[in-house]
Design a protein around this motif. Structure first.
Motif, PDB file in Angstrom:
ATOM      1  N   UNK A  50      -2.745  11.908  -3.709  1.00 40.66           N
ATOM      2  CA  UNK A  50      -3.742  12.968  -3.933  1.00 40.66           C
ATOM      3  C   UNK A  50      -3.069  14.260  -4.382  1.00 40.66           C
ATOM      4  N   UNK A  51      -1.916  14.600  -3.798  1.00 38.01           N
ATOM      5  CA  UNK A  51      -1.206  15.814  -4.203  1.00 38.01           C
ATOM      6  C   UNK A  51      -0.711  15.716  -5.649  1.00 38.01           C
ATOM      7  N   UNK A  52      -0.254  14.526  -6.039  1.00 39.49           N
ATOM      8  CA  UNK A  52       0.191  14.343  -7.423  1.00 39.49           C
ATOM      9  C   UNK A  52      -0.960  14.508  -8.407  1.00 39.49           C
ATOM     10  N   UNK A  53      -2.122  13.961  -8.049  1.00 41.41           N
ATOM     11  CA  UNK A  53      -3.278  14.070  -8.952  1.00 41.41           C
ATOM     12  C   UNK A  53      -3.727  15.522  -9.085  1.00 41.41           C
ATOM     13  N   UNK A  54      -3.702  16.290  -7.997  1.00 40.17           N
ATOM     14  CA  UNK A  54      -4.091  17.697  -8.072  1.00 40.17           C
ATOM     15  C   UNK A  54      -3.101  18.495  -8.926  1.00 40.17           C
ATOM     16  N   UNK A  55      -1.815  18.211  -8.771  1.00 39.72           N
ATOM     17  CA  UNK A  55      -0.819  18.902  -9.584  1.00 39.72           C
ATOM     18  C   UNK A  55      -0.975  18.558 -11.058  1.00 39.72           C
ATOM     19  N   UNK A  56      -1.290  17.308 -11.359  1.00 39.49           N
ATOM     20  CA  UNK A  56      -1.476  16.893 -12.747  1.00 39.49           C
ATOM     21  C   UNK A  56      -2.685  17.595 -13.370  1.00 39.49           C
ATOM     22  N   UNK A  57      -3.775  17.719 -12.624  1.00 40.44           N
ATOM     23  CA  UNK A  57      -4.960  18.409 -13.142  1.00 40.44           C
ATOM     24  C   UNK A  57      -4.656  19.881 -13.407  1.00 40.44           C
ATOM     25  N   UNK A  58      -3.881  20.509 -12.522  1.00 43.17           N
ATOM     26  CA  UNK A  58      -3.540  21.923 -12.697  1.00 43.17           C
ATOM     27  C   UNK A  58      -2.690  22.126 -13.945  1.00 43.17           C
ATOM     28  N   UNK A  59      -1.705  21.236 -14.184  1.00 45.49           N
ATOM     29  CA  UNK A  59      -0.880  21.339 -15.384  1.00 45.49           C
ATOM     30  C   UNK A  59      -1.714  21.164 -16.652  1.00 45.49           C
ATOM     31  N   UNK A  60      -2.657  20.264 -16.619  1.00 40.09           N
ATOM     32  CA  UNK A  60      -3.508  20.045 -17.797  1.00 40.09           C
ATOM     33  C   UNK A  60      -4.350  21.274 -18.108  1.00 40.09           C
ATOM     34  N   UNK A  61      -4.881  21.939 -17.084  1.00 39.42           N
ATOM     35  CA  UNK A  61      -5.669  23.148 -17.308  1.00 39.42           C
ATOM     36  C   UNK A  61      -4.814  24.266 -17.909  1.00 39.42           C
ATOM     37  N   UNK A  62      -3.582  24.442 -17.414  1.00 39.56           N
ATOM     38  CA  UNK A  62      -2.699  25.485 -17.955  1.00 39.56           C
ATOM     39  C   UNK A  62      -2.322  25.183 -19.399  1.00 39.56           C
ATOM     40  N   UNK A  76       0.835  -1.200   0.000  1.00 39.85           N
ATOM     41  CA  UNK A  76       0.000   0.000   0.000  1.00 39.85           C
ATOM     42  C   UNK A  76       0.870   1.250   0.000  1.00 39.85           C
ATOM     43  N   UNK A  77       0.532   2.264  -0.828  1.00 42.44           N
ATOM     44  CA  UNK A  77       1.296   3.501  -0.923  1.00 42.44           C
ATOM     45  C   UNK A  77       0.749   4.583  -0.020  1.00 42.44           C
ATOM     46  N   UNK A  78       1.343   5.799  -0.183  1.00 40.92           N
ATOM     47  CA  UNK A  78       0.931   6.960   0.608  1.00 40.92           C
ATOM     48  C   UNK A  78      -0.237   7.636  -0.117  1.00 40.92           C
ATOM     49  N   UNK A  79      -1.423   7.587   0.456  1.00 44.91           N
ATOM     50  CA  UNK A  79      -2.604   8.150  -0.199  1.00 44.91           C
ATOM     51  C   UNK A  79      -2.528   9.671  -0.262  1.00 44.91           C
ATOM     52  N   UNK A  80      -1.915  10.288   0.734  1.00 45.41           N
ATOM     53  CA  UNK A  80      -1.797  11.752   0.738  1.00 45.41           C
ATOM     54  C   UNK A  80      -0.903  12.221  -0.409  1.00 45.41           C
ATOM     55  N   UNK A  81       0.200  11.527  -0.617  1.00 42.00           N
ATOM     56  CA  UNK A  81       1.092  11.885  -1.713  1.00 42.00           C
ATOM     57  C   UNK A  81       0.410  11.656  -3.067  1.00 42.00           C
TER      58      UNK A  81
END
Length: 268
Positions: free
Chosen positions: A234-246, A227-232
């Protein structure tokens, strides 16, 4: 119905003071607006038909025959769904391996051979149509005879035999032995992988214990789940969504955007 129409001119003439004549013919002429020399009115009492008296207006309705009667002869082979007899009413009743249709037709529910028979034990006068499973069978079957089941099985009394292993006794499929880890424990007992058991629906299958250890016997190695770090994550997914919008904004920067259409006001 015509009497009030005839008397209406007479009443009108009787009320009028301009006509002294006492003759009924002159009285009838005056309301009709005719002169003295005009001919007498002709009163007709002919009643015409309001509907055709006999016969059919749309032609004869002599429809085709419905082809009632026997469709399969006695001893003929049928499969489930074959119609054996068509009838109006209940001159014949469904017997063994047969059923009624909604129009009182009799059809087969099992594969076999057609039999026309009577069953005094069931009803003293009724005639039955049944399907015998074997060509040599006669209907009705004896009252206490063993019935054929699905897939051609016949009910047979089964007497289980007690099994004895080394240091164990099997009672109702429950193995009783020593403690866990001993030679006579349940987990240490060797199981035969080729043994098949009867499950629901009369289907032969392997036991759940054998099915669950097929990969273990074949030495199949499965990668262990970490099992991985769920908090990490989630932060990666939010950063990826932000890059896609830009990136999307940069792609659409050089394009001319269409002006939105002006909305029309509704109402007064």
């Amino acid at each position: 119905m015509l009497l009030p129409r005839i008397l209406a001119p007479v009443r009108a003439a009787a009320k009028s003071p301009l006509i002294p004549s006492s003759r009924v013919l002159d009285v009838l002429r005056h309301p009709n607006g005719s002169a003295a020399h005009a001919p007498a009115p002709a009163l007709s009492f002919v009643r015409h038909a309001s509907h055709q008296a006999q016969g059919r207006a749309n032609g004869a309705k002599d429809g085709p025959g419905k082809r009632l009667g026997a469709k399969k002869a006695g001893g003929e082979y049928v499969i489930p769904g074959n119609i054996i007899f068509r009838q109006r009413g209940t001159a014949w009743f469904p017997g063994e391996n047969c059923k009624f249709g909604r129009d009182h037709c009799i059809f087969a529910t099992e594969s076999g051979y057609v039999r026309y028979y009577k069953d005094p034990l069931l009803h003293p006068k009724r005639q039955y149509i049944g399907v015998a499973l074997e060509k040599t069978d006669k209907l009705p079957y004896p009252q206490n005879a063993a019935r054929r089941r699905r897939l051609g099985f016949v009910a047979v009394q089964n007497e289980p035999q007690p099994k004895e292993l080394d240091g164990q006794t099997v009672v109702a499929d429950l193995q009783v032995g020593g403690a866990t880890g001993s030679e006579t424990s349940i987990t240490a007992t060797a199981r035969n992988a080729t043994t098949l058991t009867v499950g629901k629906g009369y289907a032969y299958r392997h036991a759940n214990y054998d099915i669950g250890r097929v990969a273990e016997r074949a030495n199949v190695q499965v990668k262990e789940f970490v099992p991985g770090d769920r908090w990490a994550a989630w932060r990666k997914s939010q950063a990826r969504k932000k890059r896609n919008e830009e990136a999307k904004k940069l792609r659409n920067a050089g394009k001319k955007s269409a002006k939105p259409k002006a909305r029309k006001r509704r109402g007064p």
